[in-house]
Write a protein that holds these residues in place. Sequence first.
Motif, PDB file in Angstrom:
ATOM      1  N   GLN A   1      -5.365   0.579   5.988  1.00 42.05           N
ATOM      2  CA  GLN A   1      -6.672   0.088   6.026  1.00 42.05           C
ATOM      3  C   GLN A   1      -6.854  -0.313   4.268  1.00 42.05           C
ATOM      4  N   LYS A   2      -6.033   0.064   3.499  1.00 42.60           N
ATOM      5  CA  LYS A   2      -6.241  -0.400   2.099  1.00 42.60           C
ATOM      6  C   LYS A   2      -5.891  -1.844   1.947  1.00 42.60           C
ATOM      7  N   PHE A   3      -4.961  -2.209   2.841  1.00 40.85           N
ATOM      8  CA  PHE A   3      -4.450  -3.739   3.010  1.00 40.85           C
ATOM      9  C   PHE A   3      -5.463  -4.467   3.564  1.00 40.85           C
ATOM     10  N   ASP A   4      -5.759  -4.039   4.927  1.00 39.32           N
ATOM     11  CA  ASP A   4      -6.711  -4.518   5.698  1.00 39.32           C
ATOM     12  C   ASP A   4      -7.912  -3.499   6.536  1.00 39.32           C
ATOM     13  N   PRO A   5      -8.912  -3.513   6.166  1.00 42.17           N
ATOM     14  CA  PRO A   5      -9.881  -2.606   6.693  1.00 42.17           C
ATOM     15  C   PRO A   5     -10.014  -2.712   8.342  1.00 42.17           C
ATOM     16  N   ASN A   6      -9.599  -3.520   8.753  1.00 36.82           N
ATOM     17  CA  ASN A   6      -9.660  -3.996  10.165  1.00 36.82           C
ATOM     18  C   ASN A   6      -8.475  -3.413  11.172  1.00 36.82           C
ATOM     19  N   ILE A   7      -7.334  -2.786  10.320  1.00 35.90           N
ATOM     20  CA  ILE A   7      -6.097  -2.220  10.903  1.00 35.90           C
ATOM     21  C   ILE A   7      -6.655  -0.591  11.305  1.00 35.90           C
TER      22      ILE A   7
ATOM     23  N   ASP B   1      -2.847  -4.834  15.733  1.00 38.19           N
ATOM     24  CA  ASP B   1      -3.776  -5.107  14.688  1.00 38.19           C
ATOM     25  C   ASP B   1      -3.215  -5.621  13.419  1.00 38.19           C
TER      26      ASP B   1
ATOM     27  N   THR C   1       1.043  -1.418   0.053  1.00 38.10           N
ATOM     28  CA  THR C   1       0.140  -0.054  -0.112  1.00 38.10           C
ATOM     29  C   THR C   1       0.926   1.369   0.146  1.00 38.10           C
TER      30      THR C   1
ATOM     31  N   SER D   1      -0.858 -11.746   7.414  1.00 37.00           N
ATOM     32  CA  SER D   1      -0.163 -11.872   6.336  1.00 37.00           C
ATOM     33  C   SER D   1       0.963 -10.895   6.031  1.00 37.00           C
TER      34      SER D   1
ATOM     35  N   GLN E   1      -2.616  -9.364  13.786  1.00 36.43           N
ATOM     36  CA  GLN E   1      -3.764 -10.070  13.631  1.00 36.43           C
ATOM     37  C   GLN E   1      -3.982 -10.398  12.048  1.00 36.43           C
ATOM     38  N   THR E   2      -3.588  -9.768  11.320  1.00 35.02           N
ATOM     39  CA  THR E   2      -3.839 -10.193   9.887  1.00 35.02           C
ATOM     40  C   THR E   2      -2.950 -11.118   9.571  1.00 35.02           C
TER      41      THR E   2
END
Length: 269
Positions: free
Chosen positions: A88-94, A120, A65, A126, A123-124
């Motif tokens: 958040q472009k990678f994971d909206p939960n971050i 956060d 990102t 990846s 948690q992903t």
Amino acid sequence: MTTILATKLHQPALTEKLVQRPSLTRRLNEGLQAGRQLTLVSAPAGFGKTTCVSEWLRELNMPFTWLSLDKADDDPERFLAYFTAALQKFDPNIGLELSSMLASGQIPAAESGVASLVNDILQTGSPFLLILDDFHLIQDRLILAWMEQLISYQPQNFHLALITREDPALPLARLRASDRMTEIRANDLRFNSEEIGRFLKNGMDVALSDEHIAALEDRTEGWVVGVQLAGLSMRGRDDPAAVVTSLSGSHRFILSYLTEEVIGRLPPD
């Protein structure tokens, strides 16, 4: 509350006629493979820093990102809003907790705010990469404290790349000593004669003799934008080599670039 401008989160477009530089891409890849968590691409204006990183990303098999910074981002609330939006472009939960705090006008201390982000990211699970372009525009002490804290506790699945015209006030010596940082600098980015010849021929449709290419390398010291501006001056000329012999810092294209991109961006004093 900061309104996010979506285009700041887009990677700049690459020209198809760029000069491939596999040695730089290889060094950047080696840094990732070695588990280094920071990439620093630091050089003055016009050395092709952003192009170098963009070429690397085009061949990289890893999600990434991007955030292009500007002067207005040297404000903790605005910077953190964009930084979180980029993650958040990678994971909206971050960064949901951080976003909520920023929306209410609160800026958490670096220690607690970074802890929330790091958890956060972990948690992903990846691996991914975040690129911050024009990081030299960030001088605010609170922002730099956040970045230092993040780098100190950076999770293994998160790689950070900084593109900058000057070294940031971060613990670079410590990162270098612990082999946690890959560095690309001006001397690495300079075009050599072979690259200058390819760039002029493929990108500018300008052919020069080996002698004049060597002279152009000597006069520009491999400065990428200097070669590009010289090439623009040669286009359509019956004697493009004449541009090489007359090239200097007072050449109108080069002087305009220096005025706009270098002198014009310096503090008044």
